[in-house]
Scaffold this motif. Structure first.
Motif, mmCIF file in Angstrom:
data_model
loop_
_atom_site.group_PDB
_atom_site.id
_atom_site.type_symbol
_atom_site.label_atom_id
_atom_site.label_comp_id
_atom_site.label_asym_id
_atom_site.label_seq_id
_atom_site.Cartn_x
_atom_site.Cartn_y
_atom_site.Cartn_z
ATOM 1 N N ALA A 168 0.565 -1.496 0.060
ATOM 2 C CA ALA A 168 -0.113 -0.031 -0.032
ATOM 3 C C ALA A 168 0.866 1.427 0.147
ATOM 4 O O ALA A 168 1.835 0.973 0.398
ATOM 5 N N THR A 169 0.338 2.501 -0.306
ATOM 6 C CA THR A 169 0.972 3.489 -0.630
ATOM 7 C C THR A 169 -0.085 4.482 0.119
ATOM 8 O O THR A 169 -1.493 4.480 0.587
ATOM 9 N N VAL A 170 0.360 5.183 1.016
ATOM 10 C CA VAL A 170 0.013 6.452 1.653
ATOM 11 C C VAL A 170 0.623 7.870 1.566
ATOM 12 O O VAL A 170 1.674 7.851 1.857
ATOM 13 N N ARG A 171 -0.056 9.296 1.327
ATOM 14 C CA ARG A 171 -0.222 9.996 0.637
ATOM 15 C C ARG A 171 0.665 10.759 2.212
ATOM 16 O O ARG A 171 -0.101 10.178 3.120
ATOM 17 N N PRO A 172 1.457 12.146 2.145
ATOM 18 C CA PRO A 172 1.829 12.908 3.327
ATOM 19 C C PRO A 172 0.624 12.917 4.314
ATOM 20 O O PRO A 172 -0.048 13.986 3.079
ATOM 21 N N GLY A 173 0.518 13.368 5.355
ATOM 22 C CA GLY A 173 0.063 13.878 6.426
ATOM 23 C C GLY A 173 -1.300 13.155 6.820
ATOM 24 O O GLY A 173 -2.354 13.357 6.896
ATOM 25 N N VAL A 174 -1.603 11.733 6.159
ATOM 26 C CA VAL A 174 -2.584 10.659 6.276
ATOM 27 C C VAL A 174 -2.533 10.209 7.733
ATOM 28 O O VAL A 174 -3.609 10.442 8.207
ATOM 29 N N PHE A 175 -1.391 9.870 8.340
ATOM 30 C CA PHE A 175 -0.971 9.591 9.891
ATOM 31 C C PHE A 175 -0.545 10.675 10.701
ATOM 32 O O PHE A 175 -0.091 11.325 9.610
ATOM 33 N N THR A 176 -0.839 10.775 11.473
ATOM 34 C CA THR A 176 0.513 11.686 12.369
ATOM 35 C C THR A 176 1.324 10.691 12.666
ATOM 36 O O THR A 176 1.070 9.511 12.389
ATOM 37 N N SER A 177 2.766 11.699 13.253
ATOM 38 C CA SER A 177 3.311 10.498 13.935
ATOM 39 C C SER A 177 4.158 11.133 14.878
ATOM 40 O O SER A 177 3.824 11.916 15.956
ATOM 41 N N ASP A 178 4.568 9.938 15.970
ATOM 42 C CA ASP A 178 5.223 10.024 17.903
ATOM 43 C C ASP A 178 5.956 9.456 17.893
ATOM 44 O O ASP A 178 5.848 8.835 17.405
ATOM 45 N N LYS A 179 7.405 10.126 18.187
ATOM 46 C CA LYS A 179 7.871 8.767 18.811
ATOM 47 C C LYS A 179 7.407 7.941 20.132
ATOM 48 O O LYS A 179 6.461 8.610 20.894
ATOM 49 N N LEU A 180 8.116 7.054 20.366
ATOM 50 C CA LEU A 180 8.262 6.238 21.603
ATOM 51 C C LEU A 180 8.314 6.865 23.145
ATOM 52 O O LEU A 180 9.644 7.673 22.719
ATOM 53 N N GLU A 181 8.492 7.013 23.936
ATOM 54 C CA GLU A 181 9.266 7.752 24.814
ATOM 55 C C GLU A 181 10.301 6.723 25.443
ATOM 56 O O GLU A 181 11.301 7.209 25.177
ATOM 57 N N SER A 182 10.262 5.564 25.328
ATOM 58 C CA SER A 182 11.130 4.400 24.938
ATOM 59 C C SER A 182 11.593 3.347 24.606
ATOM 60 O O SER A 182 10.367 2.415 24.757
ATOM 61 N N HIS A 183 12.473 2.662 24.166
ATOM 62 C CA HIS A 183 12.456 1.370 23.297
ATOM 63 C C HIS A 183 13.416 0.662 23.774
ATOM 64 O O HIS A 183 14.959 1.423 23.907
#
Ligand SMILES: Cc1cc2nc3c(=O)[nH]c(=O)nc-3n(C[C@H](O)[C@H](O)[C@H](O)COP(=O)(O)OP(=O)(O)OC[C@H]3O[C@@H](n4cnc5c(N)ncnc54)[C@H](O)[C@@H]3O)c2cc1C
Length: 340
Positions: A168-183
């Protein structure tokens, strides 16, 4: 039915994100796909893999893990320094045959669209383009891709039951991004890349980067539609007051009042602004998808029945040409008082 190069029985329970770089850093849409992939992988209890191609790109692995990848597969080679479709499709194909992912996600950007299309043909699998949402049916290990059809009139849910990978392809901005606190993951896998210059038929001679604007990251979008009759000077003044960006519906773009890269909506930019101001816009579905995640929508329309009002938090029924000059004046004065 043509069989795919590997079957559902041979897949590994993994979701792969084909990461894209710009000036040596991950693109925002790559981070968005990692974040969405992390959510899907958690629900399905699968592995999330970031596939990173380039030359000496190992420094990016920390960031990829921080967005939730369990593994990073790196294909490093001098001929992958710049994107070229032959080199990238060759290297990605090698990695996929090695890893046999169940799901393979790409950004719907010019390069990645090109790459995804070629790979789908080589792998003899399907490709769901420009998805507006993705989920995994965990009962059946199936990717369910949401796309709009018939000019936005319907939402279709597509599955690829017999072919792998599910792409699948997804256009920029369709989903949001966030980092994990720890990994805690730190599995790095080197993809052996066999590439020779003589096998590549194209060569980058010069790279010209346009001064593109990224409206997907704008916190305030001031959008003008057909109803403002080309008065984008007012849109710019409003946007300046809020330190925002100007967007538009398709008609003023088609009429040449504003650049196409500022078109908001299904075939334009999908934003996540805190505030969207829609002036002289009817509220067609194709436009609404571009602002539907806004925290607050303010609409100005002369027609009290305009559909845009159904999506708006504040509705101003007025002729835009009459209300915009005093509104801009009042906001400027308020802004001045606050900043003096
Ligand atoms: C496949 C496909 C993809 C598309 N993709 C997109 C896309 O990405 N983005 C997009 O925007 N469109 C897209 N469209 C077009 C879309 O369907 C609509 O036609 C378009 O969004 C309408 O733009 P508009 O609201 O500016 O114009 P209109 O629908 O003509 O609405 C103008 C509005 O202005 C109001 N108005 C008129 N005069 C005034 C005034 N003086 N003051 C205040 N209000 C006034 C009217 O009441 C009306 O509601 C797409 C169409 C198709 C078929």
């Amino acid at each position: 039915m043509v069989a795919s190069i590997y079957s559902p029985e041979e897949e590994t329970k993994s979701i792969w994100i084909c990461l894209e770089l710009k000036a040596g850093t991950l693109t925002p849409v790559s981070r968005e796909l990692l974040t969405k992939g992390r959510q899907l992988a958690k629900e399905a209890n699968w592995t999330l893999v970031g596939l990173l191609l380039g030359n000496k790109v190992e420094n990016l692995t920390d960031e990829i893990f921080a967005y939730g990848a369990n593994e990073v597969w790196i294909g490093s080679h001098p001929l992958l320094e710049e994107f070229s479709i032959e080199a990238y499709s060759h290297a990605t194909y090698q990695a996929i045959l090695d890893g046999k992912p169940s799901i393979l996600l790409f950004s719907a950007t010019p390069n990645s669209r090109d790459l995804a299309g070629r790979l789908a043909v080589r792998l003899r699998t399907g490709l769901n383009a420009d998805c507006t949402d993705l989920r995994v049916d965990t009962e059946r290990d199936m990717l369910v891709a949401e796309v709009t059809g018939f000019g936005g009139g319907i939402l279709a849910y597509l599955e690829s039951p017999h072919h792998r990978p599910q792409m699948a392809t997804v256009r920029p901005g369709v989903f949001t991004s966030d980092k994990l606190e720890s990994h805690s993951s730190r599995i790095i896998h080197q993809v052996p890349i066999t590439l020779e210059r003589e096998h590549l038929h194209t060569k980058t001679i010069e790279r010209v980067v346009g001064e593109g604007i990224d409206l997907t990251q704008a916190e305030v979008l001031v959008c003008g539609g057909r109803g403002i009759a080309g008065d984008f000077a007012s849109m710019e003044q409003l946007a300046e007051i809020f330190s925002g960006e100007v967007g538009a519906t398709r008609p003023p773009v088609d009429e040449g009042h504003i650049e196409r890269e500022r078109q908001i909506g299904q075939t334009g930019v999908i934003g996540h602004p805190k505030l969207a101001i829609a002036c002289g816009i009817s509220g067609a579905f194709h436009f609404i998808v571009g602002i539907q995640d806004a925290n607050t929508v303010v609409a100005i329309n002369i027609d009290p029945e305009a559909p845009i009002f159904e999506f708006s938090d504040y509705c101003i029924v007025e002729d835009a040409s009459l209300i915009l000059p005093p509104l801009i004046q009042a906001l400027k004065e308020k802004h001045k008082v606050i900043h003096d």
